[in-house]
Design an enzyme around this catalytic site. Sequence first.
Site, PDB file in Angstrom:
ATOM      1  CG  ASP A  62      -4.452  -5.288  -8.965  1.00 38.57           C
ATOM      2  OD1 ASP A  62      -4.561  -5.213 -10.198  1.00 38.57           O
ATOM      3  OD2 ASP A  62      -4.696  -6.322  -8.310  1.00 38.57           O
ATOM      4  N   GLY A  63      -2.338  -1.298  -7.742  1.00 38.31           N
ATOM      5  CA  GLY A  63      -2.233  -0.021  -7.042  1.00 38.31           C
ATOM      6  C   GLY A  63      -2.294   1.154  -8.001  1.00 38.31           C
ATOM      7  CG  ASN A 134      -9.363  -2.753  -3.943  1.00 43.15           C
ATOM      8  OD1 ASN A 134     -10.084  -3.164  -4.846  1.00 43.15           O
ATOM      9  ND2 ASN A 134      -8.087  -3.097  -3.849  1.00 43.15           N
ATOM     10  CG  ASP A 135      -9.802  -2.029   1.167  1.00 38.81           C
ATOM     11  OD1 ASP A 135      -9.152  -0.982   1.291  1.00 38.81           O
ATOM     12  OD2 ASP A 135      -9.275  -3.109   0.892  1.00 38.81           O
ATOM     13  CG  ASP A 164      -5.044  -5.824  15.719  1.00 37.66           C
ATOM     14  OD1 ASP A 164      -5.104  -5.522  16.926  1.00 37.66           O
ATOM     15  OD2 ASP A 164      -4.254  -6.675  15.263  1.00 37.66           O
ATOM     16  CD  GLN A 234      -3.649   3.774  -4.233  1.00 34.79           C
ATOM     17  OE1 GLN A 234      -4.334   4.669  -4.688  1.00 34.79           O
ATOM     18  NE2 GLN A 234      -3.069   2.873  -5.011  1.00 34.79           N
TER      19      GLN A 234
END
Length: 241
Positions: A62-63, A134-135, A164, A234
Amino acid sequence: NTTKKEICEQLPDIMATLRKKSFEYILDSSLKNFLPDIPGEYFCKEEELGSRSDILVAIGGDGTVLSAALIGHTHDKPLVGINFGKLGFLADVDIKSLDSFLLELKEGKYFIEERMVLQADSSKEDRLLGVAFNDFVIDKGSWTKMIDLELYVDEEYVTTFPADGVVFATPTGSTGYSLSAGGPIVTPKAEVIAISPISPHSLTTSPLILSPKQKVTVKAYSQFNTIQFNADGQRVEEMAS
């Protein structure tokens, strides 16, 4: 993904399969060291891949798909991920089924699924921070204590909470970090933004679902003076709080 030895070893077989199915192909120039016998005209720089291709192929997990998705988004080109062994939510073509996939592709037995992306900018620094498939994540970075996060939606104040950090996920990213932070699993057919606090110090702070047409503003405060911002896990940078 050139960090995986088994992928590099199978590249010649993948290329042979493409030739057998009468597909023309071009390779990222970063692969040249792993394919010394392939002529130079089969390679191009990453920034040229999008303009010279009809379809992008990401080989890995997926990365790797998320890295290639940035090229596809920039050039409006479809992307397919070829998975090697592990569970891949985004790389949905198994290497063992490459033959049948290419046959279906050649016969037009496929559909292109559109996925929502997020875009972020910094009003403090007056610049675009990028897009995420993704996010986006805002977190405390190397600071050991929590940070305070102030949330606004369409310029209206919503809440302030110590945590956090916070995850802003697309439906595609809802099964990633967002899920680990207690966020919901969202079908890709639903266009929403899922906001999930990371370890909030509060009994009432819960995940929030918004329309993609809404603008979300976050103000982050840290005693350390900096916070960490990343896209898809990333593209990471430190920013002043």
